[in-house]
Design a protein around this motif. Structure first.
Motif, PDB file in Angstrom:
ATOM      1  N   GLY A  36     -36.061  13.141  37.252  1.00 25.84           N
ATOM      2  CA  GLY A  36     -34.873  13.239  36.370  1.00 25.84           C
ATOM      3  C   GLY A  36     -33.992  13.910  37.171  1.00 25.84           C
ATOM      4  N   ARG A  37     -33.874  14.543  38.186  1.00 27.30           N
ATOM      5  CA  ARG A  37     -33.142  15.373  38.854  1.00 27.30           C
ATOM      6  C   ARG A  37     -32.750  14.641  40.433  1.00 27.30           C
ATOM      7  NH1 ARG A  37     -35.804  19.655  36.404  1.00 27.30           N
ATOM      8  NH2 ARG A  37     -34.494  21.021  35.189  1.00 27.30           N
ATOM      9  N   VAL A  38     -33.569  13.822  40.875  1.00 25.47           N
ATOM     10  CA  VAL A  38     -33.429  13.245  42.148  1.00 25.47           C
ATOM     11  C   VAL A  38     -32.270  12.500  42.264  1.00 25.47           C
ATOM     12  CG1 VAL A  38     -34.714  11.185  41.877  1.00 25.47           C
ATOM     13  CG2 VAL A  38     -34.488  12.339  44.122  1.00 25.47           C
ATOM     14  N   THR A  39     -31.208  12.659  43.328  1.00 28.35           N
ATOM     15  CA  THR A  39     -30.207  11.898  43.455  1.00 28.35           C
ATOM     16  C   THR A  39     -30.089  11.438  45.139  1.00 28.35           C
ATOM     17  OG1 THR A  39     -28.691  13.663  44.426  1.00 28.35           O
ATOM     18  CG2 THR A  39     -28.898  13.381  41.847  1.00 28.35           C
ATOM     19  N   ASP A  40     -28.971  10.668  45.717  1.00 30.07           N
ATOM     20  CA  ASP A  40     -29.144  10.244  46.902  1.00 30.07           C
ATOM     21  C   ASP A  40     -29.055  11.485  47.756  1.00 30.07           C
ATOM     22  OD1 ASP A  40     -26.108  10.309  46.810  1.00 30.07           O
ATOM     23  OD2 ASP A  40     -26.335   8.571  45.578  1.00 30.07           O
ATOM     24  N   ASP A  41     -28.498  12.510  47.197  1.00 30.21           N
ATOM     25  CA  ASP A  41     -28.281  13.662  47.931  1.00 30.21           C
ATOM     26  C   ASP A  41     -29.479  14.478  48.330  1.00 30.21           C
ATOM     27  OD1 ASP A  41     -25.455  13.524  48.261  1.00 30.21           O
ATOM     28  OD2 ASP A  41     -25.156  14.531  46.464  1.00 30.21           O
ATOM     29  N   SER A  42     -30.472  14.211  47.689  1.00 32.00           N
ATOM     30  CA  SER A  42     -32.068  14.847  48.075  1.00 32.00           C
ATOM     31  C   SER A  42     -32.577  14.783  49.192  1.00 32.00           C
ATOM     32  CB  SER A  42     -32.856  14.381  46.780  1.00 32.00           C
ATOM     33  OG  SER A  42     -32.486  14.698  45.538  1.00 32.00           O
ATOM     34  N   PHE A  43     -32.033  13.615  50.123  1.00 28.98           N
ATOM     35  CA  PHE A  43     -32.361  13.518  51.451  1.00 28.98           C
ATOM     36  C   PHE A  43     -31.749  14.749  52.198  1.00 28.98           C
ATOM     37  CE2 PHE A  43     -32.466   8.976  50.534  1.00 28.98           C
ATOM     38  CZ  PHE A  43     -33.766   8.718  51.005  1.00 28.98           C
ATOM     39  N   VAL A  44     -30.603  15.576  51.647  1.00 30.55           N
ATOM     40  CA  VAL A  44     -30.152  16.792  52.212  1.00 30.55           C
ATOM     41  C   VAL A  44     -29.724  16.312  53.423  1.00 30.55           C
ATOM     42  CG1 VAL A  44     -31.128  18.749  51.110  1.00 30.55           C
ATOM     43  CG2 VAL A  44     -32.306  17.767  53.090  1.00 30.55           C
ATOM     44  N   LEU A  45     -28.849  15.300  53.797  1.00 28.76           N
ATOM     45  CA  LEU A  45     -28.398  14.560  55.002  1.00 28.76           C
ATOM     46  C   LEU A  45     -26.681  14.865  54.916  1.00 28.76           C
ATOM     47  CD1 LEU A  45     -30.544  11.499  55.488  1.00 28.76           C
ATOM     48  CD2 LEU A  45     -30.053  13.416  57.341  1.00 28.76           C
TER      49      LEU A  45
END
Length: 252
Positions: A78-87
């Protein structure tokens, strides 16, 4: 300005928001990381006898970012986003760009140097493997409590994790990342970038950890103070008790 009152309200957990997830971006990043991993793994296996440091480095960089997204998606869908790659951190890319540049220059000017010292490279490889494991284990152990962004609001599912790897380190993901990054530069035999990484990482975590603990002290009070007394940060010269009152003044 002191920590806002909103930081102490109990609110409902974060709800999935499809608009935060760009499926084309996620697909593209996954594809690129897969290509980088595949090429670097192939080169590594074909040249293992010569200890190919640079392909191994690329392999671990790719694995790190994949795991950041994968673990978040597995334990916090429920919290994952495309920013979760931390790139999306420009400073991070600049630092690794400098590291790659240093490796290229030194490999061109001193090829025999970069192809020797396999014992030192093995130390770097061991540090990277160990610290990647610590960071991943920290994310798995924290589960829904893990966040790439410092929480300034206490959600009703937010608990203080004190078991497993957290019984030793109270910020094991930070500990893991700090030494993982240094390990990559030992692996590459990059003396200049090793010093640069050490300086940048210390500057970042010496600010971030007291900042985050200011909120954790507000969220959990005496429980967190007791936890601080029996746990370890593990990063040199960073102490929660030093300057944390100043860090309580957060502009929001």
């Amino acid at each position: 300005m002191t920590v806002p009152d909103a930081a102490f309200k109990v609110v409902t957990p974060y709800k999935p928001n499809p608009s935060l997830n760009s499926l084309p971006k996620i697909s593209k990043l996954s594809y690129l990381l897969g290509i980088a991993s595949g090429i670097s793994l192939t080169i590594t296996l074909q040249n293992w006898h010569s200890f190919p440091a640079f392909p191994i480095y690329v392999l671990f960089i790719s694995a790190f970012h994949f795991l950041e997204f994968y673990i978040t998606a597995s334990y916090q869908p429920g919290r994952v986003t495309d920013d979760s790659f931390v790139l999306d951190n420009p400073g991070y890319h600049v630092a690794h760009g400098i590291a790659i540049l240093e490796y290229g220059i030194e490999n061109y000017m001193f090829p025999s140097l970069k192809s020797s010292f396999n014992g030192v490279k093995l130390v770097g490889l061991s540090v990277v493997l160990t610290c990647q494991s610590i960071r991943t284990l920290a994310m798995v152990t924290a589960g829904i409590n893990f966040s790439h962004v410092i929480k300034n609001v206490k959600e009703n599912d937010h608990t203080l994790i004190q078991h497993g790897i957290y019984s030793i380190f109270r910020h094991p993901s930070y500990f893991g990342f700090f030494y993982w990054a240094l390990g990559t530069q030992i692996l590459l035999l990059n003396p200049v970038s090793f010093v640069l990484f050490m300086f940048l990482l210390y500057a970042f975590f010496s600010s971030r950890i007291p900042y985050e603990e200011a909120y954790l002290l507000k969220f959990f009070g005496e429980q967190y103070k007791e936890y601080m007394a029996k746990s370890w940060i593990g990063i040199p010269f960073i102490y929660s008790s030093f300057g944390f009152k100043e860090k309580m003044k957060i502009d929001h």
